[in-house]
Structure formats: C-alpha cells, structure tokens
Scaffold this active site. Structure first.
Site: not given
Length: 192
Positions: A51, A91, A154, A157, A168
């Site tokens: 990310k 998402y 965080n 992913h 995905e």
C-alpha cells in the site's frame, strides 16, 4: 551426488538401488522426473499489494524478500496509481462502511506495488506472513507486526481466500502481465 536435486537424494536414491541403474541412464531420468511431478496445489496464486504507506517508507524490497525466502515464486509485478474505479471493485464489500472514503483517500494517496505470488498454500501462508489487519494484534515477525503502526496504515494487502485471490488477480492484472516460468529450484522446493 552433490549436483542432483534433493528429490533425487531422498526418494529416487532408494529407487536407484532397486532399479540398479546409473544416474545418466534414460530409466533414471524418467524416475527422477516422475519423482518431481507430484506438485498438486503448487500453482495456487495470491494477490499481494504494498500500500502507499509501505511504498513511501521504502519497504517494497524487504516485503519481496520475505516472500522469496518463504519459497514463493513471483509471477506478476507492477507499480501503479490505483483508480477509484478499481478500488470500488476491490473493496466492494466495504463501500457502505463509514471509513470507506478515508480508505479511498489513503489508497489513492500514492503508488501501490501489486504482485502475484505462486506456491503451495500461498494464500494461507501469505496471510500468516502478513499478520493481523490490526498491527497491534499482529505478532512480531509478521510484516504488519514489524512495520505497521495503525490499522489505517497497515502497509500491505493479501488475498484472504483462494476464490478471493482469483477474483483480485483478475481485477488487478491482465493475463498477459502474468509470467509462466519455472524457477531453477522449483523441484527441490516442491518435492513432497
């Protein structure tokens, strides 16, 4: 014997004694190939994305290194600025959540490095390498446990299921962007 794969040293060495063949004979080569063909489930794939906070903090190399050390094979890699359209599909289960707008802002705040990794049980193993979504609950030694400071930042992913990974990967990569190749140590790693 030092030049032969581990597979040959384990299972085939007993076959050599039983078959009474030399390592250079065609029968030996057939037996060693048969030994290395038992790799069901090895081609499982998962999507891993570093990310924006992980990219900004220059963690890409360390993250890749952890997957390589685990024995997984990189079959797709690209850096991109993710569109809101892609994120809304990725998402889709979170779009009604109150934090969704801030998630979109975060994920579009900088480049993302998307990767496809291949290997035996790669989805489940990757989730263990990555650690809990909340870094406070992620054990030390996991990517989030070592590098993340807050649930909203965080670092990474990882697909949460085999089906999810397939969806995905299709969303983030075209087939032409994925490589089919066999690493030189493949047979040593995946001899079961």
């Amino acid at each position: 014997m030092a030049l032969f794969p581990r597979c040959l040293l384990r299972g085939v060495s007993s076959q050599i004694r039983n078959l009474n063949v030399m390592p250079s004979s065609p029968k030996f080569m057939y037996e060693s190939a048969r030994c290395s063909s038992n790799t069901s489930g090895v081609r499982e794939r998962t999507l891993i994305a570093v990310k924006p906070d992980g990219v900004h903090r220059r963690l890409i190399g360390q993250i890749i290194q952890r997957f390589e050390k685990r024995g997984f094979q990189l079959v797709g890699l690209k850096m991109l600025r993710v569109s809101e359209e892609l994120l809304s599909q990725h998402y889709s289960s979170l779009c009604k959540k109150a934090f969704y707008p801030s998630l979109l802002h975060y994920m579009t705040s900088g480049p993302v490095v998307a990767m496809v990794w291949e290997g035996h049980n790669v989805v489940r193993s990757s989730r263990m390498l990555v650690g809990d979504t909340n870094p406070a609950e992620a054990p030390s030694g996991t990517i989030r446990g070592d590098f993340s400071i807050h649930i909203s930042r965080n670092v990474i992913h990882a697909s949460d299921s085999v089906d999810g990974a397939q969806k995905e990967i299709a969303l983030w990569f075209q087939n032409s962007e994925l490589m089919e190749w066999k690493c030189c140590d493949h047979d040593n790693l995946y001899q079961f």
